[in-house]
Motif scaffolding. Structure first.
Motif, PDB file in Angstrom:
ATOM      1  N   ALA A 117       0.819  -1.216   0.000  1.00 38.58           N
ATOM      2  CA  ALA A 117       0.000   0.000   0.000  1.00 38.58           C
ATOM      3  C   ALA A 117       0.850   1.262   0.000  1.00 38.58           C
ATOM      4  O   ALA A 117       1.958   1.296   0.537  1.00 38.58           O
ATOM      5  N   ARG A 118       0.252   2.335  -0.570  1.00 42.03           N
ATOM      6  CA  ARG A 118       0.902   3.640  -0.589  1.00 42.03           C
ATOM      7  C   ARG A 118       0.170   4.661   0.272  1.00 42.03           C
ATOM      8  O   ARG A 118       0.648   5.765   0.471  1.00 42.03           O
ATOM      9  N   GLY A 119      -0.997   4.298   0.762  1.00 39.58           N
ATOM     10  CA  GLY A 119      -1.835   5.250   1.473  1.00 39.58           C
ATOM     11  C   GLY A 119      -1.363   5.576   2.880  1.00 39.58           C
ATOM     12  O   GLY A 119      -0.610   4.815   3.502  1.00 39.58           O
ATOM     13  N   ILE A 120      -1.843   6.697   3.385  1.00 40.29           N
ATOM     14  CA  ILE A 120      -1.574   7.092   4.775  1.00 40.29           C
ATOM     15  C   ILE A 120      -2.373   6.212   5.720  1.00 40.29           C
ATOM     16  O   ILE A 120      -1.902   5.832   6.798  1.00 40.29           O
ATOM     17  N   TRP A 121      -3.591   5.864   5.293  1.00 41.69           N
ATOM     18  CA  TRP A 121      -4.481   5.009   6.074  1.00 41.69           C
ATOM     19  C   TRP A 121      -4.698   3.693   5.347  1.00 41.69           C
ATOM     20  O   TRP A 121      -4.688   3.647   4.110  1.00 41.69           O
ATOM     21  N   LEU A 122      -4.926   2.622   6.118  1.00 41.84           N
ATOM     22  CA  LEU A 122      -5.264   1.317   5.578  1.00 41.84           C
ATOM     23  C   LEU A 122      -6.680   0.945   5.989  1.00 41.84           C
ATOM     24  O   LEU A 122      -7.094   1.206   7.122  1.00 41.84           O
ATOM     25  N   GLY A 123      -7.426   0.329   5.075  1.00 42.29           N
ATOM     26  CA  GLY A 123      -8.726  -0.243   5.382  1.00 42.29           C
ATOM     27  C   GLY A 123      -8.760  -1.661   4.844  1.00 42.29           C
ATOM     28  O   GLY A 123      -8.054  -1.984   3.882  1.00 42.29           O
ATOM     29  N   PHE A 124      -9.594  -2.525   5.447  1.00 39.84           N
ATOM     30  CA  PHE A 124      -9.601  -3.943   5.084  1.00 39.84           C
ATOM     31  C   PHE A 124     -11.021  -4.461   4.834  1.00 39.84           C
ATOM     32  O   PHE A 124     -11.469  -5.406   5.483  1.00 39.84           O
ATOM     33  N   PRO A 125     -11.759  -3.867   3.899  1.00 40.42           N
ATOM     34  CA  PRO A 125     -13.120  -4.350   3.658  1.00 40.42           C
ATOM     35  C   PRO A 125     -13.124  -5.793   3.175  1.00 40.42           C
ATOM     36  O   PRO A 125     -12.251  -6.204   2.415  1.00 40.42           O
ATOM     37  N   ASP A 126     -14.100  -6.575   3.650  1.00 31.72           N
ATOM     38  CA  ASP A 126     -14.252  -7.937   3.150  1.00 31.72           C
ATOM     39  C   ASP A 126     -14.732  -7.901   1.706  1.00 31.72           C
ATOM     40  O   ASP A 126     -15.388  -6.946   1.275  1.00 31.72           O
ATOM     41  N   ASP A 127     -14.448  -8.979   0.964  1.00 30.14           N
ATOM     42  CA  ASP A 127     -14.847  -9.004  -0.440  1.00 30.14           C
ATOM     43  C   ASP A 127     -16.355  -9.092  -0.627  1.00 30.14           C
ATOM     44  O   ASP A 127     -16.872  -8.817  -1.707  1.00 30.14           O
ATOM     45  N   ASP A 128     -17.090  -9.470   0.438  1.00 29.70           N
ATOM     46  CA  ASP A 128     -18.552  -9.567   0.321  1.00 29.70           C
ATOM     47  C   ASP A 128     -19.268  -8.410   0.995  1.00 29.70           C
ATOM     48  O   ASP A 128     -20.445  -8.483   1.293  1.00 29.70           O
ATOM     49  N   CYS A 129     -18.539  -7.314   1.247  1.00 30.02           N
ATOM     50  CA  CYS A 129     -19.182  -6.159   1.853  1.00 30.02           C
ATOM     51  C   CYS A 129     -19.263  -5.011   0.858  1.00 30.02           C
ATOM     52  O   CYS A 129     -18.503  -4.949  -0.102  1.00 30.02           O
ATOM     53  N   GLN A 130     -20.224  -4.131   1.076  1.00 30.76           N
ATOM     54  CA  GLN A 130     -20.425  -2.970   0.219  1.00 30.76           C
ATOM     55  C   GLN A 130     -20.398  -1.723   1.099  1.00 30.76           C
ATOM     56  O   GLN A 130     -21.217  -1.593   2.005  1.00 30.76           O
ATOM     57  N   LEU A 131     -19.460  -0.841   0.841  1.00 35.27           N
ATOM     58  CA  LEU A 131     -19.354   0.352   1.662  1.00 35.27           C
ATOM     59  C   LEU A 131     -20.508   1.305   1.387  1.00 35.27           C
ATOM     60  O   LEU A 131     -20.895   1.504   0.233  1.00 35.27           O
ATOM     61  N   LEU A 132     -21.044   1.888   2.445  1.00 37.04           N
ATOM     62  CA  LEU A 132     -22.041   2.930   2.295  1.00 37.04           C
ATOM     63  C   LEU A 132     -21.409   4.097   1.531  1.00 37.04           C
ATOM     64  O   LEU A 132     -20.201   4.332   1.617  1.00 37.04           O
ATOM     65  N   SER A 133     -22.222   4.849   0.839  1.00 34.90           N
ATOM     66  CA  SER A 133     -21.698   5.863  -0.081  1.00 34.90           C
ATOM     67  C   SER A 133     -20.877   6.950   0.611  1.00 34.90           C
ATOM     68  O   SER A 133     -20.035   7.582  -0.022  1.00 34.90           O
ATOM     69  N   ASP A 134     -21.123   7.177   1.899  1.00 30.02           N
ATOM     70  CA  ASP A 134     -20.373   8.220   2.617  1.00 30.02           C
ATOM     71  C   ASP A 134     -19.291   7.636   3.515  1.00 30.02           C
ATOM     72  O   ASP A 134     -18.702   8.351   4.329  1.00 30.02           O
ATOM     73  N   ALA A 135     -19.006   6.334   3.375  1.00 29.86           N
ATOM     74  CA  ALA A 135     -18.078   5.673   4.290  1.00 29.86           C
ATOM     75  C   ALA A 135     -16.688   6.299   4.261  1.00 29.86           C
ATOM     76  O   ALA A 135     -16.139   6.675   5.297  1.00 29.86           O
ATOM     77  N   LEU A 136     -16.103   6.414   3.077  1.00 31.71           N
ATOM     78  CA  LEU A 136     -14.747   6.956   3.004  1.00 31.71           C
ATOM     79  C   LEU A 136     -14.726   8.450   3.295  1.00 31.71           C
ATOM     80  O   LEU A 136     -13.718   8.980   3.789  1.00 31.71           O
ATOM     81  N   GLY A 137     -15.815   9.140   3.022  1.00 29.28           N
ATOM     82  CA  GLY A 137     -15.914  10.536   3.425  1.00 29.28           C
ATOM     83  C   GLY A 137     -15.859  10.680   4.929  1.00 29.28           C
ATOM     84  O   GLY A 137     -15.236  11.609   5.462  1.00 29.28           O
ATOM     85  N   GLU A 138     -16.518   9.761   5.644  1.00 28.45           N
ATOM     86  CA  GLU A 138     -16.459   9.760   7.111  1.00 28.45           C
ATOM     87  C   GLU A 138     -15.046   9.465   7.596  1.00 28.45           C
ATOM     88  O   GLU A 138     -14.563  10.079   8.545  1.00 28.45           O
ATOM     89  N   VAL A 139     -14.390   8.520   6.945  1.00 29.39           N
ATOM     90  CA  VAL A 139     -13.016   8.200   7.330  1.00 29.39           C
ATOM     91  C   VAL A 139     -12.125   9.428   7.157  1.00 29.39           C
ATOM     92  O   VAL A 139     -11.302   9.746   8.018  1.00 29.39           O
ATOM     93  N   ARG A 140     -12.304  10.139   6.044  1.00 32.61           N
ATOM     94  CA  ARG A 140     -11.503  11.353   5.837  1.00 32.61           C
ATOM     95  C   ARG A 140     -11.777  12.375   6.935  1.00 32.61           C
ATOM     96  O   ARG A 140     -10.842  12.965   7.493  1.00 32.61           O
ATOM     97  N   ARG A 141     -13.061  12.577   7.257  1.00 34.04           N
ATOM     98  CA  ARG A 141     -13.415  13.566   8.280  1.00 34.04           C
ATOM     99  C   ARG A 141     -12.782  13.203   9.626  1.00 34.04           C
ATOM    100  O   ARG A 141     -12.184  14.048  10.293  1.00 34.04           O
TER     101      ARG A 141
END
Length: 239
Positions: free
Chosen positions: A93-117
């Motif tokens: 990875a090159r990112g500042i943050w790491l996330g590990f979503p499962d392959d059978d999950c679907q992120l809510l549309s504002d999920a990464l926006g919340e992570v950024r906030r």
């Protein structure tokens, strides 16, 4: 986002977040997961690293369809271990943050926006959340329903890998996930006896609280762990 001559979308610099997806025995789950990443709103820059343990080419065409929509890397490996796959993805990875979503999950549309906030606070080291099903009901764990200090004692009602976000520097400092535990490992059912999740081993350097108001989406949906002060939770995924 820039495009290289081969048409692949690439980030010109290190992304804010790297999403590591370990996948095995895929029967069509990964595609809706990736589609949910395309639909992210107000998201920071992010890359996707798919660590493919299937041992065949079933995902080649699936990932190719998203190559122009996501900054995505397909890493095929010859082993089968969820924790080992996640650790490999974290090292790539090159990112500042790491996330590990499962392959059978679907992120809510504002999920990464919340992570950024939530990650704007420099003292925040860990972000996680609860999973919820199609009806919006929490699932997978018996999640805390009120803000809760995140410790070894409370972690089993505050943390699942699918909604774990952690600063990459911290994750690598504590050597990532313990590879003797988890699916494909010698102790596949050992997670209830695993006090050494990276977020917990780092406790003392980063404090975390469960904030049930945050969410994520897997085929049951997930809530994000907001790191309050130095660490905490929001809702992020549907599972």
């Amino acid at each position: 986002m820039q495009r290289s001559p081969d048409g692949v979308a690439r980030q010109p610099s290190a992304p804010h977040c790297s999403l590591v997806i370990a996948t095995l025995h895929d029967d069509g789950e990964l595609e809706p997961c990736l589609a949910s990443l395309v639909k992210q709103e107000n998201a920071p820059t992010f890359e996707v690293i798919v660590v493919d343990q299937n041992g065949d080419d079933r995902l080649v065409e699936v990932i190719a369809r998203f190559a122009g929509l996501l900054d995505i890397r397909h890493e095929q490996v010859d082993f089968r271990s969820a924790t080992r796959a996640r650790n490999l993805g974290a090292r790539l990875a090159r990112g500042i943050w790491l996330g590990f979503p499962d392959d059978d999950c679907q992120l809510l549309s504002d999920a990464l926006g919340e992570v950024r906030r939530l990650s704007n606070d420099p003292q925040t080291q860990v972000i996680t959340g609860q999973t919820i099903d199609e009806t919006g009901a929490p699932n997978v764990l018996r999640w805390k329903q009120e803000p809760t200090e995140f410790t070894r004692r409370t972690m089993f009602s505050c943390l699942t890998e699918a909604t774990l976000f952690v600063r990459r520097e911290l994750f690598l400092q504590v050597d990532g996930f313990v590879e003797r535990f988890g699916p494909g490992a010698p102790l596949p059912r050992g997670r209830r006896h695993r006090p050494d999740e990276p977020a917990v081993r780092a406790h003392g350097r980063s404090e975390s609280l469960l904030q049930p108001a945050n969410q994520d989406a897997a085929p049951e949906q997930d809530a994000a762990l907001e790191c309050l002060g130095r660490g905490s939770f929001p809702q992020l995924c549907h599972r």
